[in-house]
Design a protein around this motif. Structure first.
Motif, mmCIF file in Angstrom:
data_model
loop_
_atom_site.group_PDB
_atom_site.id
_atom_site.type_symbol
_atom_site.label_atom_id
_atom_site.label_comp_id
_atom_site.label_asym_id
_atom_site.label_seq_id
_atom_site.Cartn_x
_atom_site.Cartn_y
_atom_site.Cartn_z
ATOM 1 N N ALA A 140 -2.510 4.855 1.893
ATOM 2 C CA ALA A 140 -2.345 5.885 0.865
ATOM 3 C C ALA A 140 -1.481 5.380 -0.284
ATOM 4 C CB ALA A 140 -1.727 7.140 1.484
ATOM 5 N N ASN A 141 -0.422 4.644 0.033
ATOM 6 C CA ASN A 141 0.449 4.118 -1.017
ATOM 7 C C ASN A 141 -0.252 3.046 -1.838
ATOM 8 O OD1 ASN A 141 2.913 5.552 -0.919
ATOM 9 N ND2 ASN A 141 3.480 4.500 0.952
ATOM 10 N N ILE A 142 -0.989 2.163 -1.177
ATOM 11 C CA ILE A 142 -1.715 1.132 -1.920
ATOM 12 C C ILE A 142 -2.695 1.781 -2.898
ATOM 13 C CG2 ILE A 142 -3.430 -0.712 -1.733
ATOM 14 C CD1 ILE A 142 -2.086 -1.586 0.857
ATOM 15 N N LEU A 143 -3.428 2.799 -2.424
ATOM 16 C CA LEU A 143 -4.387 3.476 -3.296
ATOM 17 C C LEU A 143 -3.667 4.230 -4.417
ATOM 18 C CD1 LEU A 143 -7.232 4.342 -3.995
ATOM 19 C CD2 LEU A 143 -7.014 6.223 -2.350
ATOM 20 N N HIS A 144 -2.583 4.914 -4.080
ATOM 21 C CA HIS A 144 -1.859 5.708 -5.067
ATOM 22 C C HIS A 144 -1.351 4.848 -6.219
ATOM 23 C CE1 HIS A 144 1.654 8.710 -5.874
ATOM 24 N NE2 HIS A 144 0.696 8.816 -6.764
ATOM 25 N N PHE A 145 -0.833 3.668 -5.902
ATOM 26 C CA PHE A 145 -0.226 2.808 -6.926
ATOM 27 C C PHE A 145 -1.099 1.602 -7.270
ATOM 28 C CE2 PHE A 145 3.306 4.666 -4.359
ATOM 29 C CZ PHE A 145 3.701 5.593 -5.303
#
Length: 572
Positions: free
Chosen positions: A441-446
């Motif tokens: 989720a963090n990789i996709l978010h940023f």
């Protein structure tokens, strides 16, 4: 002749193998991006047309949303806060960027560092700071605990508090964009204006502002989107003033109304996507204001101007130091405001809602994994998109999916992951509630900002490196690791730091996804504040801030050494 023909045949086979492998690699990249970007969004969209039993109900949920005065009011509140934040922040950020680029005052690095400090703190920390300054027992509210006769009361818990917190949160982002826009200029235009007797105000209006109009638009877009989709600040100082971001959480977690949560999530996405599309359309029309004949901006000495610049930059320093200092001070005070003696007890989270120190370490581990895997993945994708010949449609599709996450709010990403990975028929459902889904989720978010950093770096790299490697029959892998990666190391380190810092402070993308034994530091800050453990929440915020500043400082030192080595190598 035979040998030359053999070499051409070998080279041709090498090129064909490279083209075929590039096709399959780009295809795999596209499948992965579709799986983690498009499919979760489709599941979110699908859920908005279902009832609680999973029956298709068409537009009934949207009709119910439009007929709900409370939900419509939240939309109005979000738009109001975002517009006001943008109107306030963009001129302020432009002013400070102008001061640091168009004057010769001393201490520019110090002023810039302080202006960027809020980037390294979770948004909840800004709300906590306002509580300690303007809350019922705040410094200004009580006249510094009765030491001065002057008291400053503001209606903190509501739109005023949210607006101030969002201004603090979005200012560094707008400031960075304005700095980048103002650093590039053609001094010949100003010399021509001087020769025609133009005033400073006229030069600002006719030369400076037109040259940075796209930076102004980008800054406005970023401010609007960030404030519209932020969850942390409204949660801490919002009081009863509801916004869309908090409504999504209430619908999903509070009322377990997954369908209405999906509807609110879609409504939260629409303005952000429209702002993103507008920004992309307008910036495509951007023309180059700097050419090979351009002359760098030359600052003339002006005592009166420098005095005004020091005052402007100094006021920002005072505000930022006051905001950050209030939380840091509160983290070391025994019992605010009754016992102001210093203590380290607030850093013992065993008796607080955090349940110990594990949430902080969970965040550190998650951020490191996100930074390492994200940097490798994003830079590799950017490399194959930029350095692959042919397969134009595949490359364009992969590029579009790589910049699309920039338009998606973190809450929407987290919500779509719930519907997608928690679906009984999904073979990837085993990662739900684990560290893996938090990292993903963090990789996709940023994803988008590091991707654009990588593509910008790769576009600037001389294509002759690849051509020489091909002519010498050197594999693409060797060229990548021996030439591309070393030359791109500053950008790679920047990507790593960006992913680490943002993963430490985020809450929106992971608030729906963490397991019971995987609480994160940014989330327990909100939990501790709700439970009344405000001092411990401040202490956890300070730990995140200190770690992020240390990581950024390490990056600056490392890149400085890399620049020194590069300069020494070029002198040989």
């Amino acid at each position: 002749m035979m040998k030359q023909t053999s070499n051409h045949l070998t080279y041709g086979r090498w090129r064909r193998r490279g083209t075929n492998s590039s096709f399959w690699i780009l295809g795999l990249v596209l499948i992965v991006l579709v799986t983690i970007v498009i499919l979760p969004l489709l599941f979110l969209f699908r859920q908005a047309f279902m009832d609680s039993a999973g029956t298709f109900v068409g537009l009934a949920n949207f009709t119910r949303y439009l007929e709900s005065p409370a939900l419509l009011q939240s939309m109005q509140h979000s738009l109001t806060i975002s517009i006001l934040t943008t109107v306030i922040v963009v001129p302020l950020a432009f002013g400070l960027a102008y001061v640091l680029t168009r004057t010769d005052i001393k201490g520019k690095a110090f002023f810039k560092g302080l202006a960027l400090l809020p980037l390294f703190a979770p948004t909840m920390m800004h709300g906590l700071a306002l509580t300690y300054l303007f809350g019922n027992q705040g410094l200004f509210t009580t006249g510094f605990f009765g030491t001065i006769p002057f008291e400053w009361n503001i209606p903190l818990y509501g739109p005023v508090g949210i607006l101030i917190a969002e201004v603090i949160y979005t200012f560094p982002h707008a400031f960075l964009i304005m700095m980048a826009g103002l650093i590039i200029s053609d001094y010949r235009l100003y010399e021509a204006a001087d020769s025609m007797g133009a005033s400073h105000l006229r030069k600002l209006w006719t030369i400076t502002l037109p040259s940075v109009k796209y930076a102004l638009l980008s800054a406005a877009t970023v401010c609007f989107t960030l404030s519209f989709t932020d969850y942390g600040a409204p949660k801490v100082v919002g009081g009863q003033y509801s916004v869309l971001a908090t409504d999504v959480y209430k619908q999903v977690v509070g009322q377990q109304n997954m369908s209405m949560g999906a509807v609110v999530g879609i409504m939260l996405t629409i303005p952000a996507v429209l702002a993103f599309i507008l920004d992309r359309i307008v910036t495509r029309k951007q023309q180059a204001y700097v050419t090979s004949k351009s002359v760098p901006y030359s600052v003339k000495k002006n005592t009166l101007r420098n005095t005004a610049a020091y005052i402007y930059a100094g006021l920002f320093c005072i505000v930022i130091l006051t905001i950050m200092g209030a939380v840091i001070l509160a983290a070391f005070i025994k019992k605010w405001p009754y016992n102001l003696s210093l203590t380290l007890e607030n850093f013992d989270f065993s008796n607080a809602a955090a349940g110990g120190f594990n949430p902080f370490w969970n965040s550190v581990v998650m951020s490191i994994i996100t930074a390492v895997l994200g940097t490798v993945l994003i830079f590799s994708v950017a490399y194959f998109i930029e350095n692959t010949k042919g397969h134009r449609n595949l490359r364009q599709a992969a590029y579009f999916l790589s910049i699309l996450p920039m338009a998606l709010p973190g809450l929407v990403i987290g919500l779509s992951f719930i519907y997608f990975f928690n679906h009984p028929g999904n073979p990837l459902g085993f990662i739900y509630g684990t560290m893996a889904i938090l990292v993903l989720a963090n990789i996709l978010h940023f994803y988008s900002v590091p991707f654009m950093t990588a593509t910008t770096t790769l576009k600037m790299m001389d294509k002759e490196f690849d051509q020489v490697s091909e002519s010498m029959n050197v594999s693409r892998g060797k060229t990548f690791f021996r030439i591309t990666v070393p030359l791109s190391m500053p950008a790679i380190l920047e990507m790593f730091v960006y992913l680490f810092v943002n993963s430490m402070v985020t809450i929106s993308a992971v608030v729906f996804l963490y397991g019971a034994d995987l609480k994160l530091a940014s989330i327990v800050i909100v939990n501790m504040d709700d439970a009344g453990d405000t001092a411990q929440a401040a202490a956890m915020s300070v730990l995140i801030l200190m770690l992020n500043v240390a990581v950024r400082g390490g990056y600056e030192l490392l890149t400085a050494r890399l620049r020194e080595k590069t300069a020494a190598w070029q002198k040989r």
